[in-house]
Each structure stands twice: as structure tokens, then as C-alpha cells.
Design an enzyme around this catalytic site. Structure first.
Site, PDB file in Angstrom:
ATOM      1  N   MET A  33      49.627  44.269  42.529  1.00  0.00           N
ATOM      2  CA  MET A  33      48.211  44.729  42.252  1.00  0.00           C
ATOM      3  C   MET A  33      47.819  45.908  43.054  1.00  0.00           C
ATOM      4  SD  MET A  33      44.959  42.356  42.411  1.00  0.00           S
ATOM      5  CE  MET A  33      44.864  42.880  44.266  1.00  0.00           C
ATOM      6  N   CYS A  34      46.999  46.761  42.733  1.00  0.00           N
ATOM      7  CA  CYS A  34      46.615  47.796  43.586  1.00  0.00           C
ATOM      8  C   CYS A  34      45.559  47.341  44.507  1.00  0.00           C
ATOM      9  CB  CYS A  34      45.993  49.007  42.777  1.00  0.00           C
ATOM     10  SG  CYS A  34      46.872  49.451  41.253  1.00  0.00           S
ATOM     11  N   GLN A  35      45.380  48.159  45.504  1.00  0.00           N
ATOM     12  CA  GLN A  35      44.274  47.796  46.519  1.00  0.00           C
ATOM     13  C   GLN A  35      43.420  49.013  46.663  1.00  0.00           C
ATOM     14  OE1 GLN A  35      44.518  45.498  49.010  1.00  0.00           O
ATOM     15  NE2 GLN A  35      46.247  44.521  48.606  1.00  0.00           N
TER      16      GLN A  35
END
Lengths: 261, 261
Positions: free
Chosen positions: B1-3
Site C-alpha cells: 500500500m502507498c503512503q
């Protein structure tokens, strides 16, 4: 006066050698200390680095000099503010998306009494004549075509637009979409195409020599375009007044006829 | 998952402390090693730094960590590729001009079966669901208004669009024009507002503590928004699912009602 630098190649190439001399014109060997910027295309993407400090003081310039970004199309600009405040919003190059690609533009010169109407597709963010001219160019292109047209038609129309805008003053500019690079000479612009057999070259602005034979392969072809020649031992070709050129893969594809007097 | 990381302040503030922890999530303390980017607004201008390397290896991240850029609006993103190749064109944040201002967008999540039609005003350059969603957002806004509308109308319409797009999957995003910052929580997003009396805070990802009292004035107000809280000794507020917030000058101006289940 601002300084322009462009590079168009057939293989991703770093611009360290040319940038080494060029960036010194931003406050050290010449008086262009009102910000600078450089755009590197990498595939369809574009890395746009801007700084409103002079290029000799800029930590971003330090990054560019020590991080060899390889690109087939580069446009750089050192600014001497003539119109518009010194601010990031007024720092070249400018970027917009058109026809599903990023387009990058930088300008050297001064356009008088130039007020482009607010565009339907493109509007300036800052307050320079240069960004207004860029937006007008894109606006007229996008109004005419909803997809990128064949290159000869694109070239002919950009030539017409450049002549129209150049009626307001000095309009040396570079424009690229990461595939092709247009360069327009109004008063001062020079280019060189480097290809095999590669030789050595020596920078005007710094006592640095590079032996291109040691950093290239025989198939490489690199066109470099700059306001003033960057080396003092190579044959740079000056643009004629009003001349538009189109480069792809390091090759000059089309040159406009000499502009009418 | 991206941040995701965002900052919105009432005075130009550097993001060094938050970025110190955040950038470590790009390949060191978490698995987001497919590129990263950060956008700093400075007046109307925007400095957009992108890198398709992981943020712990990136020389551009090194620059950001050592060159304290002060800004009132910042959006940063570390990418874990779910859709679209690892390339500069697919690296967040994305930038476009609308209503004479630059708009910056970054997204965390994955949109399924999301195909936006080619826009009249805006088209993606890369091939991510995120850039397609950004272009659709701007396209619908620009189709509706040719100048920026009052904030309440803008908020209401972005809320409608966000709900529409979020029907396709996870749609945590941030969107800013350098003046206001929208943040939309779909699954994971937290915010905090720091103001006087300032205290100390300690990073989750690194053993670093900052005493905000020593680096601020009593009038400063800074909102920080992040996927996960960046500090372990402050009270971060989680977004509700489907909640849109609008920040200006470090203050949450509007919160949407809880989205219908």
C-alpha cells in the site's frame, strides 16, 4: 538576457558536461541570477527541477551536477528577469499536458505589448510574457487539433505561431514533448550535432575537457542547442533570425526557410 | 500500500521532521519501494520532485532532507505499484493547471474497473488508476466551472465526485492548489493540528524527537495528514470512511458528514 540549453538524443544521455559550463552562466561567468530550471524527460514522464535562486548557489543545481540523470530530451533555462517578479511561478521551464503528453517550454527574450487572451484550455499561473506565450502556443495547437497531427503539419503551424508572437519582440524558445524538440531562433541560438567519430571538446566557461569517444557508443547521436556555444573547439551552427528547427533522435529533421525580412 | 503525507499551514513551514519518518517507509521500515514524490507550493509556484527509485535510496530525498524548503502546502507520496509500471510518468504526485493555478494530487488505494473517458480538458500521461482519477476529478470540475467557485460549492462537488470514484475501490487522496488542501479518507488517513502551546513529539519510524516550541512562533498553525500517524506521543484523529476534509491556513474548515453506509 536569459540563457537556454536543450539536448535531443537517440539514446538516453547525461547532460553533465554541457550543464557544467551552462550553470556557471547563472551568476558566475554571466549575469543571470534570477532563478533557473531544468526538465528531463524519462519515457513519458518528466522530471522538472526549478529554483528561484541563482544556479551557482542552488542546491538543486548541485544535485543535477552530481546525479547523472539520463534523458533523450532536456530543456534548461537560466533566468534574467525582464518581466514578472523573481518567484518560483515565473521560473522556466514551464510544463503543461497536451494530447496525453507533457510539453515543456523555455524562452529567452522579451515580448512587448503581448497580452494573450485567457485560453479555453491553457492559462498562465505566473505573470511572465514567456508563460503567456507558451499557453497561447498550446491553446492554438489544441484548438486546431484534438490529437497530435503529422509532424509536417505541426511544424508548419508552430512556425506560423512563432512568427506571429515574434512580432512582439525577441522569441528564442525551445519546446519538447519528450519525443521531439522544437527550437526557434530569433536573435541568438546555436546548435551542434555530435556523432561518431567522437572527439574531445573544451568548455568556454570552465577549464574542462571531455573526450566524448570514451563516454559514447558509435551509434550515439546528440544534438545540443544553446544560446551561445558552450565549447570553444567545435563548430556550432547559428540559427538564422526567425528559423525554426525540429529535432528527433539527435537529428535535425526540418528547418524552416529563412524568414521573410 | 502507498503512503500519503500532506501539510497545510498558516505560515511557510519546513516538513523536515515529518519527512524524516515518512521517507523511511519507502523501503526501510515498510515496503513501498516503487518510487516517491513530493510537491511544495511556494506562492503560486510549485516545486515537484519525483523519483522512481525508493525514497531511502533516492538522491532527491537526500536533497529534501538537507534543504529545508518552506511551504504552506505540501503533498508527498511513496508508491507501492498496484496498477501501472514503475516509471516516472506513473509517480505521484501529479500536477495540472486549472483556473490559473497548479493543482497537485496523490492517491493511496486501488480502483477496480475504473476507466475514465478521455477528457476534453485533461488526459492522463501515464497508465495508473490514480492519474486517471485525478484527470476525471479536474475534468468534471472544469466542465462545471470556468473559474474557481465558492469553497462550499467546490467542497460539495468534490465530495460527490469522491464518492462516485470510491465506488471503484480504495480512494484515500490529497488535492491542493497551494491555498487549500482537500483530504479524503477511504480506509486509512489520519490528521493532527499543531498549534500553541507547542510540545515535543517523537517519530514512530525513527528515534527522533523534536521540540516544536523551539522552532515555531505562538501564531503558527500546522495541519499534518498522513496514512498512519507519524508520531507515537500525539493524538492523531482518524478519518471516517468516506470523509472529506478541507484545510486552509492549518485549520480544518469543513468536514463532510459521515458517508452513508
Amino acid at each position: 538576457m536569459c540563457q537556454l540549453l536543450g539536448m535531443n538524443c537517440n539514446t538516453p544521455t547525461d547532460i553533465l558536461f554541457s550543464f557544467e559550463g551552462f550553470h556557471r552562466r547563472g551568476g558566475l561567468t554571466d549575469h543571470h541570477a534570477d532563478g533557473w530550471g531544468i526538465a528531463f524527460f524519462e519515457g513519458r514522464g518528466c522530471r522538472l527541477l526549478l529554483d528561484d535562486r541563482s544556479s551557482v548557489e542552488s542546491p538543486v543545481a548541485h544535485l543535477v551536477r552530481h546525479y547523472p540523470i539520463k534523458s533523450q530530451n532536456v530543456i534548461a533555462h537560466i533566468r534574467k528577469a525582464t518581466q514578472g517578479r523573481i518567484s518560483l511561478a515565473n521560473t522556466h521551464p514551464f510544463m503543461r499536458e497536451m494530447w496525453g503528453k507533457y510539453w515543456i517550454f523555455a524562452h529567452n527574450g522579451d515580448l512587448k505589448d503581448f497580452a494573450a487572451p485567457a485560453g479555453h484550455f491553457y492559462r498562465p499561473v505566473g505573470d511572465t510574457d514567456s508563460e503567456a506565450a507558451f499557453c497561447l502556443l498550446l491553446e492554438r495547437l489544441r484548438q486546431r487539433w484534438s490529437e497530435q497531427p503529422p509532424l509536417d503539419e505541426l511544424f508548419a503551424f508552430i512556425e506560423t505561431l512563432a512568427r506571429e508572437i515574434a512580432a512582439h519582440g525577441t522569441f528564442n524558445f525551445m519546446l519538447s514533448n519528450g519525443d521531439i524538440l522544437f527550437a526557434h531562433g530569433s536573435t541568438q541560438l546555436h546548435y551542434i550535432v555530435r556523432q561518431a567519430p567522437f572527439t574531445k571538446a573544451h568548455l568556454v566557461d570552465d577549464d574542462v575537457t571531455v573526450d566524448f569517444a570514451s563516454v559514447t557508443t558509435p551509434d550515439d547521436r546528440v544534438a545540443v542547442i544553446a544560446t551561445q556555444p558552450l565549447t570553444d573547439d567545435e563548430a556550432w551552427t547559428p540559427f538564422e533570425a526567425g528559423q525554426l528547427m525540429l529535432f528527433r533522435d539527435g537529428t535535425p529533421l526540418v528547418k524552416s526557410a529563412k524568414a521573410p525580412d
